[in-house]
Design an enzyme around this catalytic site. Structure first.
Site, PDB file in Angstrom:
ATOM      1  N   HIS A  60     -25.126 -41.471 -17.364  1.00 26.15           N
ATOM      2  CA  HIS A  60     -25.484 -40.412 -18.328  1.00 26.15           C
ATOM      3  C   HIS A  60     -25.462 -40.963 -19.763  1.00 26.15           C
ATOM      4  CE1 HIS A  60     -23.575 -37.773 -15.068  1.00 26.15           C
ATOM      5  NE2 HIS A  60     -24.795 -37.324 -15.130  1.00 26.15           N
ATOM      6  N   LYS A 174     -32.451 -42.969 -11.282  1.00 25.53           N
ATOM      7  CA  LYS A 174     -31.583 -42.714 -10.121  1.00 25.53           C
ATOM      8  C   LYS A 174     -32.155 -41.580  -9.256  1.00 25.53           C
ATOM      9  CE  LYS A 174     -27.825 -41.912  -7.664  1.00 25.53           C
ATOM     10  NZ  LYS A 174     -27.445 -40.537  -7.834  1.00 25.53           N
TER      11      LYS A 174
HETATM   12  P1  AMP Z   1     -26.897 -35.252 -12.948  1.00 23.91           P
HETATM   13  O1  AMP Z   1     -25.779 -34.919 -13.871  1.00 23.91           O
HETATM   14  O2  AMP Z   1     -26.474 -35.976 -11.711  1.00 23.91           O
HETATM   15  O3  AMP Z   1     -27.821 -34.093 -12.685  1.00 23.91           O
HETATM   16  O4  AMP Z   1     -27.783 -36.318 -13.735  1.00 23.91           O
HETATM   17  C1  AMP Z   1     -28.263 -36.061 -15.011  1.00 23.91           C
HETATM   18  C2  AMP Z   1     -29.237 -37.143 -15.403  1.00 23.91           C
HETATM   19  O5  AMP Z   1     -28.579 -38.402 -15.346  1.00 23.91           O
HETATM   20  C3  AMP Z   1     -30.429 -37.242 -14.434  1.00 23.91           C
HETATM   21  O6  AMP Z   1     -31.606 -37.504 -15.183  1.00 23.91           O
HETATM   22  C4  AMP Z   1     -30.054 -38.401 -13.564  1.00 23.91           C
HETATM   23  O7  AMP Z   1     -31.164 -39.064 -12.998  1.00 23.91           O
HETATM   24  C5  AMP Z   1     -29.326 -39.291 -14.551  1.00 23.91           C
HETATM   25  N1  AMP Z   1     -28.448 -40.229 -13.840  1.00 23.91           N
HETATM   26  C6  AMP Z   1     -27.547 -39.929 -12.865  1.00 23.91           C
HETATM   27  N2  AMP Z   1     -26.967 -41.047 -12.403  1.00 23.91           N
HETATM   28  C7  AMP Z   1     -27.510 -42.084 -13.101  1.00 23.91           C
HETATM   29  C8  AMP Z   1     -27.330 -43.505 -13.079  1.00 23.91           C
HETATM   30  N3  AMP Z   1     -26.481 -44.094 -12.243  1.00 23.91           N
HETATM   31  N4  AMP Z   1     -28.050 -44.242 -13.937  1.00 23.91           N
HETATM   32  C9  AMP Z   1     -28.936 -43.659 -14.795  1.00 23.91           C
HETATM   33  N5  AMP Z   1     -29.152 -42.331 -14.872  1.00 23.91           N
HETATM   34  C10 AMP Z   1     -28.456 -41.556 -14.034  1.00 23.91           C
END
Ligand code: AMP
Length: 304
Positions: A60, A174
Site C-alpha cells: 500500500h 497484485k
Molecule cells: P486492498 O487493501 O487489499 O484492497 O488493496 C488496496 C490496493 O493495494 C489495491 O490496489 C491492491 O492491488 C494494492 N496492493 C495490495 N497488495 C499489494 C502489494 N503486495 N503490492 C502492491 N500493491 C498492492
C-alpha cells in the site's frame, strides 16, 4: 467540522509543529472529503487517490509513493467494502487497525485519510444502481470464483471517484484483474481519472504482501510460497524459450501441488481481456489463486 479543526483534533497528543507536517487530515464523511478536495483544487493542487481496505503494508505504501510522483496531494481511503465480500467470505474477520494505518500513512506524508463508515458509504444499504463488468474481463478467474466481487469493487471505486474526483488514482498489480477492470471502467464511463498500476511488493521470500497474510499460521506461511515460486518457475520457462501457454499453465498447476495448498486457478492470459492465450509472448500475464488453509491468496507475473 472544518478541515483545519479535523487536523487539529488528530494532533491532540503530538507537538503542534510536528503534527502540522506529519498527521494526515482524517475525514469520516463524504462532505468532509469534498470540502478538502475543493480547498486543494482552489490552491491549484492535483489530487491523487489510493483506495485501500486498510491494514496497510509496504505494498500500500508503495502506491502512496507512486501517487506522490504525479499528484501534489495524496489521499488514502480505508474502507472494508461489504459489497465486495460474498456471504461466506471474511468480511467480519478482515484485519482492521485504523490507528496503525494512520501512523503508516503519515510516515509517507499522506495528506488525507478517508475512513468512512458503511452507513456513510451506503446510507440506504444495498445500492439500487451499481457498476457491472462484462463477462469476458470480469466473469473469469476471481470473477468466477467470487460471484459479485467485481461488482462490489467497481461500485465502491466509482463512488470514491465521484467523491474525490481525483486527477489520478493508483492501484496495485497484485490484483491484476481488478486493476484491468478499473482501467476499463475509467475509460468506458469517461470518469476522467488517470489510473496507474504499481508493481507487486513482495516479502523477502517472494510471497506477495497482502493484509490477509496475517491469517496464515507459520506452516501455512511456508506453504504459501508455492504461488510465487510457481510464477518464478513460469517466468524462467518463458525466459528459456517456452511459448506454449498450455505448458506454462501445467507448470503453474504442478507448482501448486503442495500438501495443504488447494489450487483454484492457474492461467496464462491476455493482460487486457484476461482471455486465456494459446501462445505466450511478452506481456502475457500468469495468474494463480489458491487456498492455504482457510486463506485465499492470489498472485501474478507479467512475462517479459
Ligand atoms: P486492498 O487493501 O487489499 O484492497 O488493496 C488496496 C490496493 O493495494 C489495491 O490496489 C491492491 O492491488 C494494492 N496492493 C495490495 N497488495 C499489494 C502489494 N503486495 N503490492 C502492491 N500493491 C498492492
Amino acid at each position: 467540522m472544518s478541515v483545519e479543526s479535523l487536523a487539529a483534533a488528530e494532533c491532540i497528543d503530538v507537538a503542534a509543529a510536528e503534527c502540522a507536517d506529519a498527521a494526515p487530515v482524517v475525514a469520516r464523511t463524504k462532505a468532509e472529503v469534498r470540502a478538502w478536495v475543493a480547498e486543494q483544487r482552489a490552491a491549484g493542487k492535483r489530487v491523487g487517490l489510493v483506495p485501500t481496505m486498510g491494514y496497510l503494508h509496504d505494498g500500500h505504501l508503495s502506491l502512496i509513493d507512486r501517487a506522490r510522483e504525479t499528484a501534489d496531494v495524496v489521499a488514502v481511503s480505508i474502507f472494508v467494502n461489504p459489497l465486495q465480500f460474498g456471504p461466506a467470505e471474511d468480511l467480519d474477520r478482515y484485519p482492521r487497525d485504523l490507528e496503525r494505518d494512520l501512523a503508516l500513512a503519515a510516515s509517507r506524508g499522506t495528506e488525507l485519510v478517508f475512513a468512512p463508515s458503511a452507513a456513510d458509504m451506503y446510507p440506504e444499504g444495498e445500492p439500487r444502481v451499481s457498476v457491472l463488468p462484462d463477462e469476458e474481463i470480469g466473469g473469469r478467474l476471481d470473477g468466477g470464483a467470487r460471484p459479485g466481487h467485481f461488482r462490489g469493487v467497481l461500485t465502491v471505486v466509482a463512488k470514491l471517484f465521484g467523491i474525490f474526483t481525483p486527477d489520478m488514482a493508483v492501484f496495485g498489480q497484485k490484483d491484476f484483474q481488478q486493476a484491468a477492470l478499473i482501467r476499463r471502467m475509467a475509460l468506458d464511463l469517461d470518469q476522467g481519472v488517470r489510473v496507474e498500476v504499481a508493481p507487486i511488493v513482495r516479502e523477502p521470500d517472494g510471497l506477495a504482501m497482502s493484509s490477509r497474510n496475517v491469517y496464515l499460521s507459520p506452516e501455512e506461511r511456508e506453504r504459501a510460497r508455492a504461488l510465487s515460486r510457481g510464477l518464478e518457475h513460469g517466468r524462467a520457462l518463458f525466459a528459456a524459450g517456452e511459448r506454449d501457454a498450455e505448458a506454462l499453465r501445467a507448470a503453474l498447476w504442478k507448482a501448486l501441488e503442495v500438501p495443504g495448498v488447494q489450487a483454484e486457478y492457474a492461467e496464462a492470459a491476455n493482460p487486457l481481456t484476461l482471455e486465456p492465450v494459446a501462445t505466450a509472448d511478452s506481456g502475457t500475464v500468469l495468474l494463480v489463486a489458491a487456498r492455504v488453509g482457510r486463506t485465499r491468496l492470489i498472485d501474478n507475473a507479467v512475462l517479459s
